[in-house]
Design a protein around this motif. Structure first.
Motif, PDB file in Angstrom:
ATOM      1  N   HIS A   1      19.298  28.385  -9.044  1.00  0.00           N
ATOM      2  CA  HIS A   1      19.078  28.310 -10.485  1.00  0.00           C
ATOM      3  C   HIS A   1      19.769  27.064 -11.030  1.00  0.00           C
ATOM      4  CE1 HIS A   1      23.198  29.879 -11.489  1.00  0.00           C
ATOM      5  NE2 HIS A   1      23.061  30.387 -10.283  1.00  0.00           N
ATOM      6  N   GLY A   2      19.256  26.558 -12.133  1.00  0.00           N
ATOM      7  CA  GLY A   2      19.810  25.356 -12.735  1.00  0.00           C
ATOM      8  C   GLY A   2      20.774  25.671 -13.861  1.00  0.00           C
ATOM      9  N   THR A   3      21.721  24.758 -14.058  1.00  0.00           N
ATOM     10  CA  THR A   3      22.673  24.928 -15.163  1.00  0.00           C
ATOM     11  C   THR A   3      21.949  24.942 -16.502  1.00  0.00           C
ATOM     12  OG1 THR A   3      23.006  22.534 -15.150  1.00  0.00           O
ATOM     13  CG2 THR A   3      24.612  23.871 -13.936  1.00  0.00           C
ATOM     14  N   LYS A   4      20.794  24.281 -16.538  1.00  0.00           N
ATOM     15  CA  LYS A   4      19.985  24.256 -17.761  1.00  0.00           C
ATOM     16  C   LYS A   4      18.635  24.923 -17.494  1.00  0.00           C
ATOM     17  CE  LYS A   4      20.646  19.777 -17.773  1.00  0.00           C
ATOM     18  NZ  LYS A   4      21.768  19.645 -16.853  1.00  0.00           N
ATOM     19  N   GLY A   5      18.642  25.935 -16.647  1.00  0.00           N
ATOM     20  CA  GLY A   5      17.415  26.634 -16.289  1.00  0.00           C
ATOM     21  C   GLY A   5      17.027  27.678 -17.313  1.00  0.00           C
ATOM     22  N   ILE A   6      16.021  28.483 -16.955  1.00  0.00           N
ATOM     23  CA  ILE A   6      15.493  29.454 -17.923  1.00  0.00           C
ATOM     24  C   ILE A   6      16.032  30.869 -17.720  1.00  0.00           C
ATOM     25  CG2 ILE A   6      13.347  28.142 -18.176  1.00  0.00           C
ATOM     26  CD1 ILE A   6      12.026  30.452 -16.488  1.00  0.00           C
ATOM     27  N   ILE A   7      16.726  31.123 -16.610  1.00  0.00           N
ATOM     28  CA  ILE A   7      17.208  32.482 -16.346  1.00  0.00           C
ATOM     29  C   ILE A   7      18.605  32.642 -16.944  1.00  0.00           C
ATOM     30  CG2 ILE A   7      17.543  34.278 -14.620  1.00  0.00           C
ATOM     31  CD1 ILE A   7      15.939  32.639 -12.651  1.00  0.00           C
ATOM     32  N   PRO A   8      18.807  33.593 -17.843  1.00  0.00           N
ATOM     33  CA  PRO A   8      20.134  33.790 -18.430  1.00  0.00           C
ATOM     34  C   PRO A   8      21.180  34.105 -17.362  1.00  0.00           C
ATOM     35  CG  PRO A   8      18.452  35.009 -19.636  1.00  0.00           C
ATOM     36  CD  PRO A   8      17.803  34.516 -18.396  1.00  0.00           C
ATOM     37  N   ALA A   9      22.417  33.681 -17.611  1.00  0.00           N
ATOM     38  CA  ALA A   9      23.496  33.860 -16.639  1.00  0.00           C
ATOM     39  C   ALA A   9      23.690  35.332 -16.282  1.00  0.00           C
ATOM     40  CB  ALA A   9      24.791  33.270 -17.187  1.00  0.00           C
TER      41      ALA A   9
END
Length: 266
Positions: A215-223
């Protein structure tokens, strides 16, 4: 098979499913098979950098999923339709068991296919594929509905695309009659996005094969969802990259390094 411009080591081939052509790239090699599934608005060629890094250890096969790239448009973009295409591709290639890698739409397709056919998937690589997606808010592809699909010339199509032109300029297709088109139909993508939205937790947790969740730090999946996806599914290892949602194109080197390290463990 014809050599593709995407990568000189790859060949492009097709299979026909119910009269519809599904095109794919086979990057060759004698290694174990890994099938890579791209996200919306993309195509199999986006995995060329990954194939180069994996080299001879892995045979990477990347289809243009229905309605994308060189593959024909489909009558529907349901979950069942996408998964049936994966099964047909594996059968066509004579592959009993594979590693499935997917980005976004492709990641959801990958883990849903594994949920239904666990005996055919040895491991998963999920790149920015949520377990719960789009339950609130509008379809993010609404902007596509105002985009042209084709035009008499490449220049005319680029002009019609306006601010979106730089994102697709290198991937426009010339038709047999000299007109030009996008590598996807905007209305198809809007429908497909609608149909991938949903609560997919049951599918995500249905298997326990080794899985890398990128996952990306600026991705779409909430932490909090990332944490829950790891906690509720045995065998899942998370890796965070300094990147946005479009990891295969915006962070290909980091993606390849993470995938190569994971594959070395299985």
């Amino acid at each position: 098979m014809n050599t593709t411009a995407a990568n000189t080591a790859a060949t492009r081939a097709e299979l026909v499913i119910d009269g519809r052509q599904l095109s794919y790239l086979d990057f060759g090699g004698i290694g174990r098979p890994i099938v890579a599934l791209h996200g919306h608005l993309s195509e199999g060629a986006s995995f060329a950098p990954l194939a180069q890094v994996l080299g001879a250890d892995w045979r990477l096969i990347a289809p243009d999923q229905r309605g994308h790239g060189e593959s024909d448009r489909a009558a529907d973009y349901s979950r069942e339709g996408y998964l049936a295409d994966i099964e047909a591709l594996l059968d066509h290639l004579g592959l009993d068991r594979v590693v499935l890698l997917g980005h976004s739409l492709g990641a959801i397709n990958a883990y849903q296919f594994a949920a239904r056919h666990p005996e055919r998937v040895t491991a998963l690589v999920n790149v920015e594929g949520a377990a719960s997606l789009g339950l609130k808010g509008p379809n993010p592809f609404a902007f596509l509905l105002n985009q042209p699909y084709q035009a008499p010339s490449c220049e005319a199509l680029l002009a019609g695309l306006g601010p979106a032109a730089p994102y697709f300029a290198s991937r426009l297709r010339e038709n047999a009659d000299g007109t030009w088109r996008l590598p996807f139909h905007p209305q198809d993508m809007y429908r497909s996005e609608d149909l991938v939205h949903g609560d997919h937790w049951e599918d995500w947790t249905a298997t326990d094969c080794p899985t890398l969740l990128i996952h990306g730090t600026k991705g779409i999946i909430p932490a909090e969802q990332i944490r829950a996806m790891v906690e509720h599914r045995p065998g899942t290892a998370p890796v965070e990259l300094d990147a946005d949602h479009l990891i295969p194109t915006t962070a290909p080197d980091a993606l390849a390094a993470a995938v190569k390290a994971f594959l070395a463990t299985i």
